[in-house]
Design a protein around this motif. Structure first.
Motif, PDB file in Angstrom:
ATOM      1  N   GLU A   9       0.830  -1.201   0.000  1.00  0.00           N
ATOM      2  CA  GLU A   9       0.000   0.000   0.000  1.00  0.00           C
ATOM      3  C   GLU A   9       0.867   1.255   0.000  1.00  0.00           C
ATOM      4  O   GLU A   9       0.631   2.199  -0.773  1.00  0.00           O
ATOM      5  CB  GLU A   9      -0.903  -0.009   1.229  1.00  0.00           C
ATOM      6  CG  GLU A   9      -1.704   1.265   1.435  1.00  0.00           C
ATOM      7  CD  GLU A   9      -2.343   1.304   2.812  1.00  0.00           C
ATOM      8  OE1 GLU A   9      -3.576   1.180   2.879  1.00  0.00           O
ATOM      9  OE2 GLU A   9      -1.614   1.465   3.816  1.00  0.00           O
ATOM     10  N   GLU A  10       1.894   1.284   0.846  1.00  0.00           N
ATOM     11  CA  GLU A  10       2.758   2.455   0.937  1.00  0.00           C
ATOM     12  C   GLU A  10       3.490   2.709  -0.376  1.00  0.00           C
ATOM     13  O   GLU A  10       3.583   3.854  -0.835  1.00  0.00           O
ATOM     14  CB  GLU A  10       3.766   2.273   2.072  1.00  0.00           C
ATOM     15  CG  GLU A  10       4.701   3.452   2.246  1.00  0.00           C
ATOM     16  CD  GLU A  10       5.614   3.292   3.453  1.00  0.00           C
ATOM     17  OE1 GLU A  10       6.658   3.965   3.487  1.00  0.00           O
ATOM     18  OE2 GLU A  10       5.273   2.504   4.363  1.00  0.00           O
ATOM     19  N   GLU A  11       3.978   1.653  -1.001  1.00  0.00           N
ATOM     20  CA  GLU A  11       4.702   1.801  -2.262  1.00  0.00           C
ATOM     21  C   GLU A  11       3.792   2.382  -3.344  1.00  0.00           C
ATOM     22  O   GLU A  11       4.184   3.284  -4.095  1.00  0.00           O
ATOM     23  CB  GLU A  11       5.250   0.448  -2.704  1.00  0.00           C
ATOM     24  CG  GLU A  11       6.051   0.506  -3.999  1.00  0.00           C
ATOM     25  CD  GLU A  11       6.588  -0.852  -4.403  1.00  0.00           C
ATOM     26  OE1 GLU A  11       7.211  -0.945  -5.486  1.00  0.00           O
ATOM     27  OE2 GLU A  11       6.379  -1.840  -3.656  1.00  0.00           O
ATOM     28  N   LEU A  12       2.563   1.865  -3.429  1.00  0.00           N
ATOM     29  CA  LEU A  12       1.637   2.350  -4.447  1.00  0.00           C
ATOM     30  C   LEU A  12       1.239   3.802  -4.190  1.00  0.00           C
ATOM     31  O   LEU A  12       1.174   4.615  -5.113  1.00  0.00           O
ATOM     32  CB  LEU A  12       0.391   1.463  -4.481  1.00  0.00           C
ATOM     33  CG  LEU A  12      -0.694   1.872  -5.479  1.00  0.00           C
ATOM     34  CD1 LEU A  12      -0.132   1.938  -6.895  1.00  0.00           C
ATOM     35  CD2 LEU A  12      -1.882   0.912  -5.414  1.00  0.00           C
ATOM     36  N   ILE A  13       0.984   4.139  -2.934  1.00  0.00           N
ATOM     37  CA  ILE A  13       0.600   5.515  -2.602  1.00  0.00           C
ATOM     38  C   ILE A  13       1.709   6.491  -2.983  1.00  0.00           C
ATOM     39  O   ILE A  13       1.454   7.554  -3.563  1.00  0.00           O
ATOM     40  CB  ILE A  13       0.247   5.625  -1.109  1.00  0.00           C
ATOM     41  CG1 ILE A  13      -1.137   5.006  -0.847  1.00  0.00           C
ATOM     42  CG2 ILE A  13       0.267   7.084  -0.637  1.00  0.00           C
ATOM     43  CD1 ILE A  13      -1.529   4.929   0.609  1.00  0.00           C
ATOM     44  N   LYS A  14       2.953   6.147  -2.692  1.00  0.00           N
ATOM     45  CA  LYS A  14       4.057   7.038  -3.038  1.00  0.00           C
ATOM     46  C   LYS A  14       4.217   7.161  -4.554  1.00  0.00           C
ATOM     47  O   LYS A  14       4.569   8.238  -5.064  1.00  0.00           O
ATOM     48  CB  LYS A  14       5.349   6.548  -2.387  1.00  0.00           C
ATOM     49  CG  LYS A  14       5.359   6.757  -0.882  1.00  0.00           C
ATOM     50  CD  LYS A  14       6.670   6.344  -0.243  1.00  0.00           C
ATOM     51  CE  LYS A  14       6.691   6.667   1.249  1.00  0.00           C
ATOM     52  NZ  LYS A  14       7.961   6.269   1.895  1.00  0.00           N
TER      53      LYS A  14
END
Length: 331
Positions: free
Chosen positions: A108-113
């Motif tokens: 999730e964090e990778e996609l959001i960034k």
């Protein structure tokens, strides 16, 4: 959300280096000293800085694009929300881009960034952000954010959703009021499902349930997992008379398994689902379920997003749309 996002100049100032050095550290870390790289990375983390992939001057006007991040693209559970969101945005001249964040915080964090680098006009999240790093990046980006399909007292920016804990407690009360004292829940392992499970178990025990069982499966849930869940529960606790399934897919699987085992529904076993999917009313018997108004959530999320993106005031940034029981033949 009114402040400007952190810039490469902000990072450079905090790290005590030039903007060019920051760029080199981020894009070619092997070309700077370990000490400089450490200072730059510390400044990046402190400021929540995410490089702007569109900052080269190619972006001369607003993108008029909103990104929506879903836990899964499999199954119909979020279909109403996405369709309503896309149509509402389209009417105001915005396009919708969809990404699958999964149920893993790191993913999730990778996609959001990655999404932040594209600088959309807004980001709609199905669920609450679970990663502190992703939350910090969203706050630092100053991009309008609408979290949906859940509820919290501390949203990132705006929120349109409902309480999963309240759903679990309500279903427990519903089954209790119909005389069920041996109950169970078949549930996935994501955070929202776990909130429903905890509230269901707590409320059932408070109401005096003689037993409250739980079968846990991985998200996203499936019909097959519902069958396996009920078979396992009835093997270990055959006295169960009421089952709450944390999705309609699980409930349909439980219904099939009950019929396979010769358990009459609802005479011997009551089954409650979640989501009120299109097949729920056509099941045999028709499925009692918790109705979640995805159409309204999508429309409200678009309304809030567009207002924030266009600089208009948002009178009610947090909206609880609630839920309601749809009582059919399975109970």
């Amino acid at each position: 959300m009114s402040h400007k996002p952190a810039t490469v100049q902000d990072v450079a100032q905090l790290a005590g280096v030039s903007a060019m050095t920051v760029s080199r550290a981020l894009n070619a870390p092997g070309k700077v000293t370990p000490e400089t790289l450490a200072r730059v990375r510390t400044a990046v983390d402190a400021l929540g800085y995410v490089p702007n992939a569109m900052a080269s001057g190619l972006r001369m006007a607003r993108a008029r694009m909103v990104a929506a991040l879903l836990p899964t693209l499999v199954g119909p559970v979020f279909q109403e929300l996405v369709e309503s969101l896309a149509e509402s945005l389209k009417r105001s001249g915005y396009q919708l881009m969809i990404g699958q964040a999964g149920y893993d915080a790191a993913q999730e964090e990778e996609l959001i960034k990655t999404i932040i680098q594209r600088r959309p006009d807004g980001i709609v999240l199905v669920g609450l952000v679970s990663s502190p790093g992703a939350r910090n990046a969203l706050l630092a980006s100053r991009i309008p954010v609408v979290e949906t399909w859940d509820f919290t007292d501390h949203p990132i920016d705006m929120l349109v959703g409902f309480s999963h804990g309240a759903i679990g407690a309500s279903v427990a009360q519903f089954l209790h009021d119909r005389g069920h004292r041996h109950v169970a829940i078949i549930t996935a392992n994501d955070a929202r499902a776990q909130a429903r499970t905890a509230a269901f178990m707590e409320r059932s025990k408070a109401l005096g349930a003689q037993s409250a069982q739980c079968f846990l499966t991985t998200a996203p849930s499936t019909v097959g997992a519902g069958r396996k869940g009920l078979a396992t529960l009835l093997q270990t606790a055959p006295e169960i008379t009421g089952v709450f399934c944390s999705s309609d897919s699980l409930a349909l699987g439980a219904l099939i398994e009950a019929q396979h085992q010769g358990r009459r529904v609802p005479q011997q076993l009551a089954i409650v689902g979640l989501g009120d999917q299109s097949f729920a009313q056509d099941a045999q018997p028709a499925l009692t379920t918790v109705r979640l108004d995805g159409t309204r959530i999508g429309a409200l999320a678009a309304e809030l997003m567009i207002a924030r993106a266009e600089g208009r005031p948002v009178a009610e940034p947090v909206v609880d749309v609630g839920f309601h029981m749809v009582v059919r033949d399975s109970t």
